[in-house]
Write a protein that holds these residues in place. Structure first.
Motif: not given
Length: 404
Positions: A291-299
């Motif tokens: 989840s952390i990797a996912g939100v950082l990828l989105l940003i």
């Protein structure tokens, strides 16, 4: 009969890992070259994704069928049948004249490929003790990662030299070698032997298989399937379109994903065996990392290609760790006597429900929105919701194990 000889145990583990490697290169090769197929054929991503979606559906449904037969027939025979059919489909796919033909052929390939994992779980659970089974599942999972690395390494070279069609011919030759080794080396098992129970204490799981907690696990597996295979299949296209890289270069970036997967397999095994001792707690932690990797990828997705590849790799690697817990570790814990293959097949079906959803939704959403941001948001939300579901299910799992 449990293998007590270390040499024979190691031989069996690496045989299963190699055959899983072969199954992967004859299954994910379509996804590996799909960006080149878009360029070469002039067909859209959504049209070419029909075959991917269909194969995920037939692979997923086939898991349940394979799981049932895996408890009835020799793993040696079922894997041989599946691999033979898959090799034939790999020969046919380059000859297809339109997307409909491609879809039909690759759907058959998906069904054939389903006759790999549940029989392998049956084989290992019958011949290996609990600790060796734990170790074996990680090594066999390596087969999928090394298969992915192999395909993403050789595909650009083959495409540059001869075109995307020869990727499938090359995989067929590799698969034939794997089939011959499997037929020569795979042992037969006593199909009446009680499957091992995975708890080190030797306690046996009790109660119904399908409970609210198990339904939650199935939903979590669907969510990790959406993320894992969504990133694996479409990350090269995402990188190529976002940063204007060639198809060959973007395909090569896919190598980073399985490298991280291997690292995540090892980290997950250590976390489970040394620290948490609870597959759902471990899954929640790994889901949370994704989840952390996912939100950082989105940003940060549009900032830098290397950062985007790194975060994509961490995201999909985390999903592989979740898959190890929920698909490999759980079945012998949940299964009644003699049903480990069936349970493995049912749970693995859920993975490919998610995979089919991702194969269909991602190109449609991307083309409709005109950017990859909506897809990245979908990946993040899937990982985040999976984290919450696993956290919610921990008390129920503890209660189930306490009653066992």
């Amino acid at each position: 009969m449990i293998i007590n000889n270390q040499k024979e145990e190691t031989k069996l583990i690496w045989l299963c890992a190699f055959i899983y490697f072969i199954s992967y290169i004859t299954r994910i090769n379509y996804g590996a070259v799909v960006s080149e197929m878009v360029t070469n054929t002039g067909l859209s991503k959504s049209v070419l994704s029909w075959a991917l979606t269909g194969s995920f559906i037939t692979y997923g449904l086939g898991q349940t069928v394979s799981g049932y037969f895996g408890d009835k027939f020799q793993p040696r025979s079922l894997v041989s049948l599946g691999l033979c059919t898959s090799l034939l489909m790999n020969l046919l796919i380059p000859l297809c004249q339109n997307p409909v033909q491609m879809t039909v052929v690759w759907c058959v390939n998906g069904l054939a490929q389903a006759f790999m994992w549940p029989p392998l779980v049956k084989l290992m659970s019958n011949l290996l003790d609990a600790k060796a089974y734990n170790r074996a599942t990680v090594r066999v999972a390596w087969g999928s990662s090394f298969g992915t690395i192999f395909i993403y390494l050789v595909s650009p070279a083959i495409i540059a030299l001869t075109g995307w069609r020869f990727v499938f011919y090359f995989c067929t030759i590799m698969g034939l070698a794997g089939l011959l080794l499997w037929r020569k080396s795979c042992p037969k098992i006593d199909m009446q032997t009680t499957t091992i129970q995975r708890k080190i204490t030797g306690e046996k799981p009790a109660g119904r298989l399908i409970t609210p907690m198990v339904v939650c696990v199935m939903i979590a597996i669907i969510l990790q399937g959406i993320v894992r295979d969504g990133v694996t299949t479409w990350m090269p296209s995402f990188i190529a379109e976002t940063f204007k890289l060639s198809n060959e270069i973007s395909i090569l970036t896919g190598i980073v994903l399985p490298v991280f997967s291997i690292l995540c397999f090892q980290a997950t095994e250590r976390l489970y065996d040394k620290k948490l001792k609870n597959p759902l707690t471990c899954s929640a932690v790994i889901f949370g990392t994704g989840s952390i990797a996912g939100v950082l990828l989105l940003i940060l997705s549009a900032k830098n290609a290397a950062v985007s590849v790194f975060l994509s790799a961490l995201l999909t690697g985390s999903m592989h760790g979740v898959n190890l817990m929920l698909i490999s570790i759980l079945p012998p814990l949940l299964a009644d006597k003699g049903r480990v293959s069936a349970v493995s097949g049912i749970l693995n079906t859920c993975t490919y429900v998610g995979s089919a959803l991702s194969a269909y939704l991602i190109p449609v959403v991307t083309e409709a929105s005109g950017s990859w941001s909506t897809t990245l948001l979908l990946w993040f939300l899937s990982a985040f919701i999976g984290t919450l579901i696993c956290l919610f299910s921990i008390p129920s799992w503890k209660k189930r194990m306490h009653k066992a």
